[in-house]
Design a protein around this motif. Structure first.
Motif, mmCIF file in Angstrom:
data_model
loop_
_atom_site.group_PDB
_atom_site.id
_atom_site.type_symbol
_atom_site.label_atom_id
_atom_site.label_comp_id
_atom_site.label_asym_id
_atom_site.label_seq_id
_atom_site.Cartn_x
_atom_site.Cartn_y
_atom_site.Cartn_z
ATOM 1 N N ILE A 147 43.724 37.966 27.465
ATOM 2 C CA ILE A 147 43.409 39.253 27.385
ATOM 3 C C ILE A 147 42.411 40.054 28.343
ATOM 4 C CG2 ILE A 147 42.938 40.924 25.543
ATOM 5 C CD1 ILE A 147 43.672 38.824 23.245
ATOM 6 N N LYS B 67 50.625 38.084 29.635
ATOM 7 C CA LYS B 67 51.310 36.673 29.241
ATOM 8 C C LYS B 67 51.381 35.838 30.701
ATOM 9 C CE LYS B 67 55.530 37.946 27.449
ATOM 10 N NZ LYS B 67 55.397 39.443 27.096
ATOM 11 N N GLN C 122 42.154 46.897 25.581
ATOM 12 C CA GLN C 122 42.433 45.617 25.417
ATOM 13 C C GLN C 122 44.048 45.556 26.112
ATOM 14 O OE1 GLN C 122 41.663 42.684 22.555
ATOM 15 N NE2 GLN C 122 39.425 43.712 22.285
ATOM 16 N N PRO D 46 46.816 42.471 26.592
ATOM 17 C CA PRO D 46 47.327 41.195 26.515
ATOM 18 C C PRO D 46 48.202 40.886 27.726
ATOM 19 C CG PRO D 46 47.967 42.390 24.614
ATOM 20 C CD PRO D 46 47.456 43.460 25.538
ATOM 21 N N LEU E 284 43.542 33.200 26.378
ATOM 22 C CA LEU E 284 43.674 33.392 24.844
ATOM 23 C C LEU E 284 43.630 31.948 24.109
ATOM 24 C CD1 LEU E 284 45.328 35.751 23.533
ATOM 25 C CD2 LEU E 284 47.397 34.350 23.393
#
Ligand code: ADP
Ligand code: MG
Length: 348
Positions: free
Chosen positions: A138, A155, A151, A153, A176
């Protein structure tokens, strides 16, 4: 002794609950807030509506009060520092400056040999490309974030090119954690090795916003003790006066991490109003005003649920509550999506 006047910067629900606790202790409150419709207006003795960088208003506020505290961390350091030259500000402005900056905060915690998530400073998009090792992760703004705001996120590395990130701001990228649970510990420090500490609270978030909190937390004795020990260590190291909250992650292997510190009363501690003899708010006021320290006693187990956005409507239409349920309507004028409108505590 003449009646104390406490100045509070910030007029959200935390300000309201601080003002109510102060009232119970016969302390007068003056709230200073940049939002004319701030909910705490309904709970304090006097309300000042002005910007946090308005020098003359800040000076006038300081003249009226005996001491000052604040209910959220995003107040300019210069404002807190100027105020502190006129009247005592608790927690100290330097503590707030450290904690309101995610990078400085995490560096501080790691220096105490307390585990945090893995993190790295990011100031430019090209910094991100070699950081595959921190993904999934994040990206968080170093300052001014709350309730998941600021924020992103991420992947995997492929996703980076499609992200539209505002690099006028600085960030940290955090790996994460595979979360099993989140807990928080609330502690009120009165002086050297003098504190009152609440038992760990188990928290559930929805869309990065706190939804449920409960005691007891369903955790091992080891984590129960470790989270309290780390919280005491942090409060002592900061020479903190007042109520502080430490947010923790527990991963699937039962490892404990400090997520972040809040240099203030905290949403997860709302259940302390009904579940303990002294709430986190009253304890904060007691500590900063040098009042008597009372030993904490839990009166009941409890569960708190945040009422978000239009979930408040049935409650405002006088839904029937059980005798063990306590509703707090923050009296916010506008109902907005993802906005905390109130909470309901149920004693168990
Ligand atoms: P805020 O300042 O908005 O409270 P947090 O850093 O506490 O920001 O993040 C909000 C929530 O997002 C956390 O309580 C957690 O549920 C989730 N979260 C944040 N960082 C991580 C992480 N590194 N790993 C797993 N979950 C995270
Ligand atoms: Mg948080």
């Amino acid at each position: 002794m003449s009646r104390i006047t406490l100045g509070i910067l910030g007029g959200g629900q935390l300000g309201s609950m601080l003002a109510s606790a102060a009232k119970k202790l016969n302390i007068k409150t003056i709230i200073y807030c940049d939002d004319q419709d701030a909910p705490a207006k309904n709970f304090c003795d006097e309300f000042i509506h002005a910007k946090y960088n308005d020098k003359s208003e800040i000076y006038a506020f300081a003249k009226k009060v005996d001491l000052i505290t604040y209910e959220f961390e995003n107040i300019p350091f210069v404002t807190l520092n100027e105020l502190n030259k006129l009247k005592s500000v608790s927690p100290k402005p330097s503590i707030n400056r450290l904690i309101q900056h995610r990078l400085a905060e995490k560096d501080f915690i790691n220096k105490l040999n307390i585990r945090t998530t893995r993190y790295v400073h990011v100031t430019d998009k090209k910094d991100l490309e070699p950081l595959g090792d921190f993904l999934p992760g994040i990206l968080k703004t170093t300052t001014m974030g709350y309730d998941g705001k600021g924020q992103y996120p991420i992947k995997d590395v492929d996703e980076i090119s499609s992200l539209n990130i505002d690099f006028t701001k600085e960030y940290i990228l955090e790996k994460l954690v595979k979360l099993k649970k989140e807990i928080s510990v609330i502690i009120t420090r009165f002086g050297i090795n003098k504190y009152e500490i609440y038992e760990p609270i188990e928290n559930t978030h929805e869309e990065q916003i706190l939804k449920h909190s409960k005691i007891p937390a369903n955790i091992s004795t080891n984590l129960f003790n470790q989270s309290k020990e780390w919280s005491i260590q942090i409060a002592e190291e900061l020479k903190y006066i007042g109520t502080l909250c430490v947010e923790f992650f527990i991963d699937r292997n039962e490892n404990l991490y400090v997520n972040e510190i809040a240099p203030r009363v905290h949403n997860s501690g709302h259940l302390t109003i009904n579940a303990y003899n002294v709430s986190q708010f009253e304890n904060h006021v007691r500590a900063i005003c040098s009042l008597e320290q009372i030993s904490l006693k839990k009166v009941s187990n409890a569960e708190m649920v945040n009422i978000i956005g239009n979930q408040i409507i049935p409650y405002r239409n006088k839904i029937k509550l059980n005798h063990n349920q306590f509703l707090f309507d923050y009296l916010k004028k506008d109902i907005k999506e993802k906005r905390k409108m109130g909470h309901l505590t149920t004693l168990k």
